[in-house]
Design a protein around this motif. Structure first.
Motif, PDB file in Angstrom:
ATOM      1  N   GLY A 145      -8.095   9.951  -0.711  1.00  0.00           N
ATOM      2  CA  GLY A 145      -6.625   9.931  -0.721  1.00  0.00           C
ATOM      3  C   GLY A 145      -6.031   8.691  -0.075  1.00  0.00           C
ATOM      4  N   HIS A 146      -6.816   7.617   0.006  1.00  0.00           N
ATOM      5  CA  HIS A 146      -6.313   6.395   0.648  1.00  0.00           C
ATOM      6  C   HIS A 146      -6.196   5.239  -0.336  1.00  0.00           C
ATOM      7  CE1 HIS A 146      -5.724   7.396   4.798  1.00  0.00           C
ATOM      8  NE2 HIS A 146      -6.780   8.189   4.737  1.00  0.00           N
ATOM      9  N   LYS A 147      -5.456   4.226   0.094  1.00  0.00           N
ATOM     10  CA  LYS A 147      -5.304   3.023  -0.725  1.00  0.00           C
ATOM     11  C   LYS A 147      -6.180   1.920  -0.137  1.00  0.00           C
ATOM     12  CE  LYS A 147      -0.779   3.747  -2.727  1.00  0.00           C
ATOM     13  NZ  LYS A 147      -0.515   5.137  -2.329  1.00  0.00           N
ATOM     14  N   PHE A 148      -6.572   1.000  -1.021  1.00  0.00           N
ATOM     15  CA  PHE A 148      -7.447  -0.090  -0.599  1.00  0.00           C
ATOM     16  C   PHE A 148      -6.912  -1.402  -1.163  1.00  0.00           C
ATOM     17  CE2 PHE A 148     -11.110  -2.862  -1.566  1.00  0.00           C
ATOM     18  CZ  PHE A 148     -11.611  -3.031  -0.290  1.00  0.00           C
ATOM     19  N   GLY A 149      -7.089  -2.468  -0.408  1.00  0.00           N
ATOM     20  CA  GLY A 149      -6.652  -3.775  -0.895  1.00  0.00           C
ATOM     21  C   GLY A 149      -7.580  -4.877  -0.412  1.00  0.00           C
ATOM     22  N   ILE A 150      -7.386  -6.065  -0.976  1.00  0.00           N
ATOM     23  CA  ILE A 150      -8.129  -7.225  -0.475  1.00  0.00           C
ATOM     24  C   ILE A 150      -7.118  -8.287  -0.059  1.00  0.00           C
ATOM     25  CG2 ILE A 150     -10.258  -6.871  -1.784  1.00  0.00           C
ATOM     26  CD1 ILE A 150      -9.238  -8.914  -3.854  1.00  0.00           C
ATOM     27  N   LYS A 151      -7.537  -9.158   0.848  1.00  0.00           N
ATOM     28  CA  LYS A 151      -6.649 -10.253   1.247  1.00  0.00           C
ATOM     29  C   LYS A 151      -7.364 -11.581   1.022  1.00  0.00           C
ATOM     30  CE  LYS A 151      -3.466 -12.070   4.520  1.00  0.00           C
ATOM     31  NZ  LYS A 151      -2.595 -11.931   5.633  1.00  0.00           N
ATOM     32  N   LEU A 152      -6.686 -12.493   0.366  1.00  0.00           N
ATOM     33  CA  LEU A 152      -7.239 -13.814   0.068  1.00  0.00           C
ATOM     34  C   LEU A 152      -6.366 -14.845   0.766  1.00  0.00           C
ATOM     35  CD1 LEU A 152      -7.745 -13.293  -3.767  1.00  0.00           C
ATOM     36  CD2 LEU A 152      -9.366 -12.796  -1.933  1.00  0.00           C
TER      37      LEU A 152
ATOM     38  N   HIS B 289     -15.428   3.556   8.323  1.00  0.00           N
ATOM     39  CA  HIS B 289     -15.074   4.092   9.644  1.00  0.00           C
ATOM     40  C   HIS B 289     -13.550   4.167   9.801  1.00  0.00           C
ATOM     41  CE1 HIS B 289     -14.832   4.482  14.031  1.00  0.00           C
ATOM     42  NE2 HIS B 289     -13.999   3.460  14.012  1.00  0.00           N
ATOM     43  N   LEU B 290     -12.853   3.109   9.379  1.00  0.00           N
ATOM     44  CA  LEU B 290     -11.395   3.070   9.551  1.00  0.00           C
ATOM     45  C   LEU B 290     -10.709   4.129   8.692  1.00  0.00           C
ATOM     46  CD1 LEU B 290     -11.007  -0.818   9.577  1.00  0.00           C
ATOM     47  CD2 LEU B 290     -10.615   0.703  11.526  1.00  0.00           C
ATOM     48  N   ILE B 291     -11.267   4.367   7.504  1.00  0.00           N
ATOM     49  CA  ILE B 291     -10.696   5.398   6.630  1.00  0.00           C
ATOM     50  C   ILE B 291     -11.001   6.785   7.200  1.00  0.00           C
ATOM     51  CG2 ILE B 291     -10.888   6.465   4.334  1.00  0.00           C
ATOM     52  CD1 ILE B 291     -11.429   3.606   3.222  1.00  0.00           C
ATOM     53  N   ASP B 292     -12.276   7.008   7.518  1.00  0.00           N
ATOM     54  CA  ASP B 292     -12.684   8.355   7.925  1.00  0.00           C
ATOM     55  C   ASP B 292     -12.191   8.722   9.324  1.00  0.00           C
ATOM     56  OD1 ASP B 292     -14.005   8.564   5.563  1.00  0.00           O
ATOM     57  OD2 ASP B 292     -15.960   7.976   6.369  1.00  0.00           O
ATOM     58  N   HIS B 293     -12.378   7.801  10.247  1.00  0.00           N
ATOM     59  CA  HIS B 293     -12.102   8.135  11.641  1.00  0.00           C
ATOM     60  C   HIS B 293     -10.625   7.982  11.993  1.00  0.00           C
ATOM     61  CE1 HIS B 293     -13.561   8.877  15.687  1.00  0.00           C
ATOM     62  NE2 HIS B 293     -12.697   7.969  16.111  1.00  0.00           N
ATOM     63  N   HIS B 294      -9.975   7.003  11.353  1.00  0.00           N
ATOM     64  CA  HIS B 294      -8.579   6.733  11.743  1.00  0.00           C
ATOM     65  C   HIS B 294      -7.564   7.043  10.643  1.00  0.00           C
ATOM     66  CE1 HIS B 294      -9.470   5.050  15.659  1.00  0.00           C
ATOM     67  NE2 HIS B 294     -10.430   4.314  15.129  1.00  0.00           N
TER      68      HIS B 294
ATOM     69  N   LEU C 190       0.847  -1.205   0.000  1.00  0.00           N
ATOM     70  CA  LEU C 190       0.000   0.000   0.000  1.00  0.00           C
ATOM     71  C   LEU C 190       0.885   1.259   0.000  1.00  0.00           C
ATOM     72  CD1 LEU C 190      -2.621  -1.186   2.676  1.00  0.00           C
ATOM     73  CD2 LEU C 190      -2.984  -1.109   0.210  1.00  0.00           C
ATOM     74  N   GLY C 191       1.962   1.198  -0.780  1.00  0.00           N
ATOM     75  CA  GLY C 191       2.840   2.369  -0.921  1.00  0.00           C
ATOM     76  C   GLY C 191       3.978   2.436   0.073  1.00  0.00           C
TER      77      GLY C 191
ATOM     78  N   LEU D 191      -6.760   5.610   7.819  1.00  0.00           N
ATOM     79  CA  LEU D 191      -5.929   4.435   7.513  1.00  0.00           C
ATOM     80  C   LEU D 191      -6.120   3.971   6.077  1.00  0.00           C
ATOM     81  CD1 LEU D 191      -6.851   2.343  10.695  1.00  0.00           C
ATOM     82  CD2 LEU D 191      -4.669   3.511  10.292  1.00  0.00           C
ATOM     83  N   ASP D 192      -5.112   3.322   5.502  1.00  0.00           N
ATOM     84  CA  ASP D 192      -5.286   2.529   4.296  1.00  0.00           C
ATOM     85  C   ASP D 192      -5.776   1.159   4.769  1.00  0.00           C
ATOM     86  OD1 ASP D 192      -4.331   4.654   2.893  1.00  0.00           O
ATOM     87  OD2 ASP D 192      -2.399   3.759   2.375  1.00  0.00           O
ATOM     88  N   VAL D 193      -6.758   0.607   4.063  1.00  0.00           N
ATOM     89  CA  VAL D 193      -7.432  -0.591   4.595  1.00  0.00           C
ATOM     90  C   VAL D 193      -7.416  -1.745   3.580  1.00  0.00           C
ATOM     91  CG1 VAL D 193      -9.627  -1.500   5.495  1.00  0.00           C
ATOM     92  CG2 VAL D 193      -8.947   0.847   6.020  1.00  0.00           C
ATOM     93  N   ILE D 194      -7.222  -2.939   4.129  1.00  0.00           N
ATOM     94  CA  ILE D 194      -7.353  -4.178   3.343  1.00  0.00           C
ATOM     95  C   ILE D 194      -8.511  -4.963   3.943  1.00  0.00           C
ATOM     96  CG2 ILE D 194      -6.244  -6.392   2.829  1.00  0.00           C
ATOM     97  CD1 ILE D 194      -3.551  -4.939   2.987  1.00  0.00           C
ATOM     98  N   VAL D 195      -9.373  -5.497   3.088  1.00  0.00           N
ATOM     99  CA  VAL D 195     -10.451  -6.344   3.610  1.00  0.00           C
ATOM    100  C   VAL D 195     -10.074  -7.803   3.357  1.00  0.00           C
ATOM    101  CG1 VAL D 195     -12.876  -6.997   3.388  1.00  0.00           C
ATOM    102  CG2 VAL D 195     -12.231  -4.581   3.314  1.00  0.00           C
ATOM    103  N   LYS D 196     -10.004  -8.553   4.449  1.00  0.00           N
ATOM    104  CA  LYS D 196      -9.655  -9.978   4.334  1.00  0.00           C
ATOM    105  C   LYS D 196     -10.931 -10.758   4.027  1.00  0.00           C
ATOM    106  CE  LYS D 196      -6.919 -13.448   6.832  1.00  0.00           C
ATOM    107  NZ  LYS D 196      -6.099 -13.673   8.035  1.00  0.00           N
ATOM    108  N   LEU D 197     -10.939 -11.431   2.900  1.00  0.00           N
ATOM    109  CA  LEU D 197     -12.146 -12.113   2.434  1.00  0.00           C
ATOM    110  C   LEU D 197     -12.086 -13.603   2.773  1.00  0.00           C
ATOM    111  CD1 LEU D 197     -12.248 -10.248  -0.980  1.00  0.00           C
ATOM    112  CD2 LEU D 197     -13.854  -9.917   0.917  1.00  0.00           C
ATOM    113  N   ASN D 198     -13.250 -14.224   2.726  1.00  0.00           N
ATOM    114  CA  ASN D 198     -13.336 -15.637   3.071  1.00  0.00           C
ATOM    115  C   ASN D 198     -13.450 -16.492   1.809  1.00  0.00           C
ATOM    116  OD1 ASN D 198     -13.329 -15.180   5.879  1.00  0.00           O
ATOM    117  ND2 ASN D 198     -15.465 -14.522   5.746  1.00  0.00           N
TER     118      ASN D 198
END
Ligand SMILES: Cc1cc2nc3c(=O)[nH]c(=O)nc-3n(C[C@H](O)[C@H](O)[C@H](O)COP(=O)(O)O)c2cc1C
Length: 600
Positions: A303-310, A236-241, A52-53, A243-250
């Motif tokens: 202005g944030h980066k986003f990712g997914i986790k597999l 919430h994590l982007i706006d309040h904290h 994420l940079g 952060l750049d966020v990754i969502v871990k998927l199932n």
């Protein structure tokens, strides 16, 4: 385990430094890892990547789990070459009782360890301690010869779960803020450095420790987390904290028919009952595709980066009965096939959006992180698929433990170098061209065709049926086959081995094993791999440094203060033997420990 005592009592920074000094001086090891298992970056091959940079000097690290919970675990991963640390998931309910045993790596991988076992403030302290230790070790002259003059940058990636109410509550919010600015924690810990290990690290006491531990976070959605919840937590994590966020998927995203078809039929695990209900409760594929696009846009606009986790683990019914819960979570080789298939399917369904070879036109910027059955043998193929990073859990719970990381990186280095490249980007581009030449659209499609075709053996039941070796002998407190498995399969480094005593019958000239009882959460992994009959965590001498924890537990144990046994439970004649053993280590690993050092 008596209920009143916490399952884990972390060692203080001073005690950890004392152990580093003692083990280095007497055995050239750190937390039981020998220097031969340390990773040194190759001067001619750059294995670095951008998370994420943010630059990481290697593309591997521990996945959120038992290897990223305690400070020494993180240090061990770093010594092995990990440069991206997905920290153990932190959640609001931090006094949950996890049933035991909770890890079963006998064949593939199963666990029921679905929550952290420290309080949230303790987790923060562990991550700060780990970060400080890494900064100190980078500057510690004796280590240069083994990790190189510049071990390269690393990144701590937070992990939180499991619902918006918990994540937006004060406890988790304070944790995230503490990780973003750890000045207060550093100030609390710093005074321990000057006097630890008789002053061996005093010259590092004034280091300019970086208080900014992390500003990225992987959201562990766990099973049954509805799409609206994933969406609102990410926002919430982007706006309040900020952060750049990754969502871990199932893996359930693939749908029941596909998953059951792969696991039960193609891979031959006919007896593994894939839980159909879990698929209905989880995010569905069509909604998943929309959500990934929406959240990426949302992050980018801010202005944030986003990712997914597999991927996270697969929910299955517990048909083995080794662990107590009705449901358990599958990881390891079969999950690798599911997650790779999911990557290929998602990349195809999201043209030009994922940052992976073959899809990488302008705007394809959704980073794909990975954790699913990574081993020394498939790491290069996984990295060639474009995953950044490949994180590992199950493989590190097999004999060799953290020592399995450096060989993974050495293999990858050789593959990049031997194909005439000097960095991952150039090598990946060449792998993508080769995949196209071989008739595949992408490296991911090629890898999936391979592991579901001629290369299926390491993932198939037939390649994973072999049970750990057993000998017909009852395990005793002293003297055993001395295989060292209990040391290496323990993610917490709760076992240590000590030179045996010559001339003492019970020791019989062999390596002896001791348990740091406060670091042992009775996960069961050493019992699975011990070739003798019995549970090493309970049978080998259990050392305590905290009188309250000692008093709150049952079974044999030895309470130490300044390296001397001051109280004990168990067979009387063993007290002098354990003391003699500790003293014989030419410097007791807990010599500087006093009862007051405990972090409780
Ligand atoms: C014992 C154990 C504990 C785990 N704890 C967590 C956790 O706290 N949070 C999380 O997101 N994933 C957790 N996981 C899942 C891992 O992070 C990883 O996604 C999964 O095990 C697949 O990787 P592997 O096949 O290399 O094990 C855990 C896995 C295991 C085996």
């Amino acid at each position: 385990m008596a209920e009143a005592t916490p399952p884990l009592t972390p060692m203080s920074l001073a005690v950890l430094l004392g152990r580093i000094d003692n083990e280095w001086t007497t055995r050239k090891k750190i937390f039981d890892l020998p220097t031969a298992r340390f990773w040194q970056p190759d001067a001619d091959v750059d294995l670095g990547f951008d998370f994420l940079g943010r630059r990481c000097a290697s593309p591997i690290g521990p996945a959120a789990g038992p290897h990223s919970q305690l400070a020494q675990n993180i240090v061990l991963s770093w010594l092995g070459g990990a440069r991206l640390f997905e920290l153990k998931t932190v959640q609001i309910i931090d006094d949950l009782e996890i049933a035991r045993p909770c890890i079963d790596m006998e064949t593939i991988g199963y666990n029921i360890e679905w929550s952290q076992e420290l309080t949230v403030p303790q987790s923060l302290t562990e991550y700060v301690k780990a970060s400080m230790l890494l900064e100190m070790l980078r500057e510690w002259e004796p280590l240069t010869e083994f990790v190189g003059a510049d071990p390269g940058p690393h990144v701590f990636d937070m992990s939180v779960g499991y619902d918006l109410a918990g994540i937006s509550g004060e406890k988790v919010s304070l944790f995230i803020e503490g990780m973003r600015n750890a000045e207060a924690e550093i100030a609390k810990l710093r005074p321990e450095i000057a006097t630890a290990a008789g002053g061996a690290f005093a010259h590092l006491a004034d280091l300019d420790f970086n208080p900014h531990l992390s500003d990225t976070l992987t959201l562990s959605t766990f099973h049954g987390c509805p799409p609206e919840e994933i969406e609102s937590i990410t926002k919430h994590l982007i706006d309040h904290h900020d952060l750049d966020v990754i969502v871990k998927l199932n893996p359930t995203l693939l749908g029941y028919e596909t998953v059951a078809g792969i696991v039960n039929d193609e891979l031959g695990y006919a007896d593994v009952p894939v839980k159909e209900q879990a698929f209905a409760d989880d995010l569905q594929f069509e909604r998943g595709i929309e959500l990934i696009g929406e959240l990426n846009d949302y992050a980018k606009e801010r202005g944030h980066k986003f990712g997914i986790k597999l991927t996270n683990t697969l929910v299955v019914d517990n048909q083995k009965g080794f662990m107590p819960d009705e449901t358990m979570y599958l990881s390891g080789p079969p999950l690798h096939v599911l997650a790779s298939t999911l990557l290929d399917t998602l990349a195809t369904a999201l043209p030009g959006m994922l940052d992976v070879p073959g899809h990488d036109q302008a705007g394809a910027d959704i980073m794909v992180s990975f954790s699913a059955g990574i081993t020394k043998d498939n790491l290069a193929d996984a990295i060639a698929m474009g995953v950044n990073p490949a994180t590992v859990c199950s493989d590190l719970l097999k004999p060799g433990g953290y020592g399995r990381l450096a060989p993974m990186l050495r293999n990858l280095t050789a593959e990049v170098r031997d194909s005439g490249h000097t960095d991952l980007a150039g090598w990946k581009a060449a792998r993508q061209s080769a995949a196209v030449e071989a008739g595949f659209a992408t490296t991911a499609a090629q890898h999936v065709a391979h592991i579901r075709g001629e290369g299926i053996e390491p993932y198939h039941l037939s390649g994973n049926e072999k049970l750990p070796r057993q000998v017909d002998n009852e395990l005793e407190m002293f003297g055993c086959v001395a295989c060292n498995f209990c040391v290496t399969v323990c993610p917490n480094d709760a076992f240590t081995n000590i030179k045996s005593l010559v001339g003492v019958d019970a020791m019989n000239g062999r390596q002896q094993y001791l348990v740091f009882a406060e670091l042992c959460n009775e996960c069961g992994n050493c019992m699975v791999f011990c070739p003798e009959e019995g549970d090493p965590a309970m049978i080998k001498p259990r050392l305590y440094t905290d009188p309250e924890v000692f008093a709150g537990r049952e079974g044999q144990g030895y309470l130490l203060a300044d390296g001397k046994i001051i109280d004990s439970r168990g067979p009387d004649p063993s007290v002098p033997l354990v003391q003699q053993l500790l003293d014989s280590a030419a410097g007791n690993p807990l010599a500087t420990t006093t009862a007051a050092d405990g972090d409780v």
